[in-house]
Design a protein around this motif. Structure first.
Motif, mmCIF file in Angstrom:
data_model
loop_
_atom_site.group_PDB
_atom_site.id
_atom_site.type_symbol
_atom_site.label_atom_id
_atom_site.label_comp_id
_atom_site.label_asym_id
_atom_site.label_seq_id
_atom_site.Cartn_x
_atom_site.Cartn_y
_atom_site.Cartn_z
ATOM 1 N N TYR A 1 66.456 -31.082 -13.008
ATOM 2 C CA TYR A 1 65.758 -32.356 -13.244
ATOM 3 C C TYR A 1 64.245 -32.181 -13.171
ATOM 4 O O TYR A 1 63.510 -32.569 -14.084
ATOM 5 C CB TYR A 1 66.241 -33.375 -12.216
ATOM 6 C CG TYR A 1 65.301 -34.526 -11.950
ATOM 7 C CD1 TYR A 1 65.104 -35.522 -12.906
ATOM 8 C CD2 TYR A 1 64.617 -34.617 -10.732
ATOM 9 C CE1 TYR A 1 64.245 -36.583 -12.647
ATOM 10 C CE2 TYR A 1 63.776 -35.669 -10.470
ATOM 11 C CZ TYR A 1 63.578 -36.654 -11.430
ATOM 12 O OH TYR A 1 62.729 -37.690 -11.182
ATOM 13 N N PHE A 2 63.772 -31.574 -12.084
ATOM 14 C CA PHE A 2 62.325 -31.412 -11.919
ATOM 15 C C PHE A 2 61.736 -30.509 -12.997
ATOM 16 O O PHE A 2 60.633 -30.748 -13.485
ATOM 17 C CB PHE A 2 62.001 -30.858 -10.526
ATOM 18 C CG PHE A 2 62.037 -31.897 -9.445
ATOM 19 C CD1 PHE A 2 61.243 -33.043 -9.538
ATOM 20 C CD2 PHE A 2 62.856 -31.755 -8.343
ATOM 21 C CE1 PHE A 2 61.266 -34.004 -8.542
ATOM 22 C CE2 PHE A 2 62.885 -32.711 -7.342
ATOM 23 C CZ PHE A 2 62.092 -33.840 -7.445
ATOM 24 N N TYR A 3 62.465 -29.468 -13.347
ATOM 25 C CA TYR A 3 61.952 -28.533 -14.345
ATOM 26 C C TYR A 3 61.764 -29.231 -15.690
ATOM 27 O O TYR A 3 60.702 -29.134 -16.320
ATOM 28 C CB TYR A 3 62.916 -27.354 -14.493
ATOM 29 C CG TYR A 3 62.297 -26.146 -15.135
ATOM 30 C CD1 TYR A 3 61.797 -25.105 -14.370
ATOM 31 C CD2 TYR A 3 62.204 -26.035 -16.520
ATOM 32 C CE1 TYR A 3 61.222 -23.982 -14.938
ATOM 33 C CE2 TYR A 3 61.625 -24.926 -17.103
ATOM 34 C CZ TYR A 3 61.141 -23.899 -16.317
ATOM 35 O OH TYR A 3 60.568 -22.812 -16.910
ATOM 36 N N ALA A 4 62.801 -29.946 -16.149
ATOM 37 C CA ALA A 4 62.726 -30.628 -17.440
ATOM 38 C C ALA A 4 61.699 -31.754 -17.413
ATOM 39 O O ALA A 4 60.899 -31.913 -18.344
ATOM 40 C CB ALA A 4 64.100 -31.174 -17.816
ATOM 41 N N MET A 5 61.716 -32.535 -16.327
ATOM 42 C CA MET A 5 60.801 -33.669 -16.235
ATOM 43 C C MET A 5 59.355 -33.208 -16.221
ATOM 44 O O MET A 5 58.500 -33.758 -16.908
ATOM 45 C CB MET A 5 61.132 -34.486 -14.993
ATOM 46 C CG MET A 5 60.317 -35.757 -14.832
ATOM 47 S SD MET A 5 58.786 -35.476 -13.897
ATOM 48 C CE MET A 5 59.454 -35.069 -12.285
ATOM 49 N N LEU B 1 57.852 -39.277 -15.813
ATOM 50 C CA LEU B 1 58.416 -39.480 -14.479
ATOM 51 C C LEU B 1 59.195 -40.779 -14.388
ATOM 52 O O LEU B 1 60.216 -40.864 -13.688
ATOM 53 C CB LEU B 1 57.287 -39.459 -13.440
ATOM 54 C CG LEU B 1 57.694 -39.696 -11.979
ATOM 55 C CD1 LEU B 1 58.657 -38.604 -11.527
ATOM 56 C CD2 LEU B 1 56.464 -39.730 -11.077
ATOM 57 N N ARG B 2 58.748 -41.802 -15.118
ATOM 58 C CA ARG B 2 59.406 -43.114 -15.059
ATOM 59 C C ARG B 2 60.604 -43.193 -15.995
ATOM 60 O O ARG B 2 61.273 -44.230 -16.033
ATOM 61 C CB ARG B 2 58.397 -44.214 -15.410
ATOM 62 C CG ARG B 2 57.201 -44.278 -14.460
ATOM 63 C CD ARG B 2 56.355 -45.514 -14.703
ATOM 64 N NE ARG B 2 55.752 -45.522 -16.026
ATOM 65 C CZ ARG B 2 54.590 -44.936 -16.315
ATOM 66 N NH1 ARG B 2 53.937 -44.271 -15.377
ATOM 67 N NH2 ARG B 2 54.103 -44.981 -17.538
ATOM 68 N N ARG B 3 60.865 -42.129 -16.724
ATOM 69 C CA ARG B 3 61.970 -42.172 -17.685
ATOM 70 C C ARG B 3 62.997 -41.062 -17.447
ATOM 71 O O ARG B 3 63.815 -40.774 -18.312
ATOM 72 C CB ARG B 3 61.415 -42.087 -19.113
ATOM 73 C CG ARG B 3 60.492 -43.256 -19.456
ATOM 74 C CD ARG B 3 60.161 -43.343 -20.923
ATOM 75 N NE ARG B 3 59.358 -42.227 -21.383
ATOM 76 C CZ ARG B 3 59.716 -41.386 -22.340
ATOM 77 N NH1 ARG B 3 60.895 -41.508 -22.918
ATOM 78 N NH2 ARG B 3 58.924 -40.415 -22.714
ATOM 79 N N PHE B 4 62.931 -40.447 -16.283
ATOM 80 C CA PHE B 4 63.893 -39.410 -15.900
ATOM 81 C C PHE B 4 64.552 -39.784 -14.581
ATOM 82 O O PHE B 4 63.916 -40.340 -13.699
ATOM 83 C CB PHE B 4 63.173 -38.064 -15.727
ATOM 84 C CG PHE B 4 63.037 -37.250 -16.991
ATOM 85 C CD1 PHE B 4 63.882 -36.179 -17.243
ATOM 86 C CD2 PHE B 4 62.058 -37.554 -17.914
ATOM 87 C CE1 PHE B 4 63.738 -35.424 -18.395
ATOM 88 C CE2 PHE B 4 61.903 -36.809 -19.069
ATOM 89 C CZ PHE B 4 62.757 -35.728 -19.315
ATOM 90 N N HIS B 5 65.821 -39.457 -14.447
ATOM 91 C CA HIS B 5 66.524 -39.606 -13.175
ATOM 92 C C HIS B 5 67.563 -38.492 -13.087
ATOM 93 O O HIS B 5 67.918 -37.881 -14.091
ATOM 94 C CB HIS B 5 67.190 -40.982 -13.072
ATOM 95 C CG HIS B 5 67.782 -41.257 -11.727
ATOM 96 N ND1 HIS B 5 67.043 -41.238 -10.569
ATOM 97 C CD2 HIS B 5 69.064 -41.539 -11.349
ATOM 98 C CE1 HIS B 5 67.823 -41.506 -9.542
ATOM 99 N NE2 HIS B 5 69.052 -41.687 -9.985
ATOM 100 N N CYS B 6 68.035 -38.248 -11.883
ATOM 101 C CA CYS B 6 68.957 -37.147 -11.640
ATOM 102 C C CYS B 6 70.168 -37.623 -10.855
ATOM 103 O O CYS B 6 70.027 -38.419 -9.913
ATOM 104 C CB CYS B 6 68.236 -36.040 -10.870
ATOM 105 S SG CYS B 6 69.224 -34.572 -10.544
#
Length: 434
Positions: free
Chosen positions: A42-46, A57-62
């Motif tokens: 998640y962090f890598y892609a975001m 950041l506001r459009r990603f979640h894990c």
């Protein structure tokens, strides 16, 4: 994917397929990415997407599946993640992107997502690192969208008075100067009399992407990202495609435009040619002035390390239009059939790593067009080099302007970067002597 390709993908020149799929979906306005996997993915892609889009950041979640999810499935964690999205966001659509381990579980993710009863469409893809690197993930996402287009495709209405229309395939703002290159390519084509129908992966809206079948021609800028999709669109909708590569340099850009014109005649190519001639005359004048002071734009060696379309196009432009060298080596970051005549030697990451190692170990000085990876390696080896960044990652240079690298404006920018790199090297040499 082989162990060597895995190491190359994750630790050297590229990123995994999950990141490529995330970058594609993130470019569609109103989209939300739910990474079904651990926080690392998640962090890598975001973070990769966030480097060009601060709203990522506001459009990603894990979902952060529990340890036993690989045995019992990810339904509990996935539903919790979808509930979080439903309670806190209002996306136009949600893309669930499974990482490597979750892809192996075999969950019916679409059926699980249906239970969440979100007020927007939800789409799913498997695109972990075992699927490949960034290009593979981008392709998976684009092909998934084409499957959706097939469901809702409408008949094309003919308008003989309309401008010839093209789709641009294989563009992404997450590449170095990607957003600026997209704008320049669109500007040139529209100036030449074409209508840009859609740029999937390059900022087009969902509605625009659904209009992909209505273009007269699909222009493939990067084969490694979109050639499969172009062939799929031709099979499904009968739209012809043309693989052009990226336009670099003045002559290279005009040749690129002529190639498109031969397949689909434009209505205003002369205006673009006039602009190109004016810019080229200015560059040649500036070059002559500098050569009278500092000598020709000569480098004993030139190394270009970049994805296929960038490396091939820039190699032809640099050696064919501006600089001269005794030896030009290309390090392609992905496998490709491209073999530009400007190169004396070509290496492909994952296949020719031994030869690539020799390039650095035997380096005696010259121009390096690549990323911070090449620069840092030469620094560690205490090798002299003239640096010019053309691809990511870029850790030792800040970019704040809106100048592209491709097209006519990009030719001026790249010409300036190379000359200034040489002049800085000349000044450093003078300082050392003092």
């Amino acid at each position: 994917m082989s162990e060597q390709n895995w190491k190359t993908s994750c630790h050297h020149m590229s990123v995994c397929a999950l990141t490529g799929a995330s970058a594609f979906f993130a470019s569609i306005p109103g989209s939300f990415m739910l990474i079904n996997g651990p926080l690392w993915c998640y962090f890598y892609a975001m973070k990769y997407v966030e480097d060009y889009d601060a709203s990522a950041l506001r459009r990603f979640h894990c979902t952060q599946p529990e340890g036993n999810a690989l045995v019992y499935g990810t339904e509990k964690d996935l539903l919790a993640g979808l509930d979080f999205v439903k309670e806190n966001f209002s996306p136009d659509r949600v893309f669930i992107i499974n990482n490597c381990s979750v892809s192996l579980v075999g969950d019916d993710v679409a059926a699980i997502a249906a239970k969440a009863d979100l007020p927007c469409p939800v789409y799913t893809v498997d695109s972990g690192g075992i699927a490949g690197d960034f290009p593979e993930g981008y392709q998976i996402a684009l092909l998934r969208v084409i499957e959706e287009i097939k469901k809702y495709a409408k008949a094309k209405t003919e308008n003989v008075a309309a401008k010839p229309s093209v789709n641009l395939l294989g563009l992404t703002p997450t590449y170095f100067r990607g957003e600026e290159d997209i704008k320049e390519i669109r500007r040139i084509l529209e100036k030449a009399g074409y209508r840009v129908n859609a740029i999937p992966g390059g900022g087009s809206s969902w509605d625009e992407i659904m209009e992909l079948p209505h273009a007269d021609l699909n222009v493939v800028l990067r084969d490694e990202l979109a050639l499969k999709a172009a062939k799929k669109l031709e099979t499904e909708f009968g739209t012809p495609y043309l693989s052009t590569g990226m336009p670099y340099g003045i002559t290279g850009t005009l040749n690129w435009l002529e190639k498109i014109n031969a397949a689909l005649p434009g209505k205003n190519l002369e205006v673009v040619k006039e602009e190109a001639e004016k810019v080229n005359a200015r560059l040649q004048f500036r070059s002559s002035n500098m050569q009278s002071l500092w000598g020709p734009l000569w480098f004993d060696n030139i190394l270009i390390a970049a994805p296929p379309s960038e490396a091939a196009g820039i190699a032809e432009a640099v050696r064919g239009e501006w600089a001269d060298t005794g030896n030009l080596v290309i390090h392609f970051t992905q496998d490709t059939p491209l073999r530009p005549t400007a190169a004396n030697e070509i290496c492909i990451a994952g296949k020719d790593d031994g030869k690539m190692k020799e390039t650095f170990e035997n380096w005696t000085g010259g121009l390096v067009l690549g990323s911070s990876l090449e620069a840092s390696r030469l620094v560690r080896l205490k090798k002299p080099f003239i640096n010019c960044t053309i691809v990511l990652p870029s850790y030792h240079e800040i970019i704040a302007t809106d100048a592209p690298l491709c097209g006519i404006r990009g030719a001026a920018n790249l010409f300036e970067k190379i000359w200034n790199a040489k002049l800085q090297d000349c000044m450093d040499a003078v300082t050392v002597k003092k």
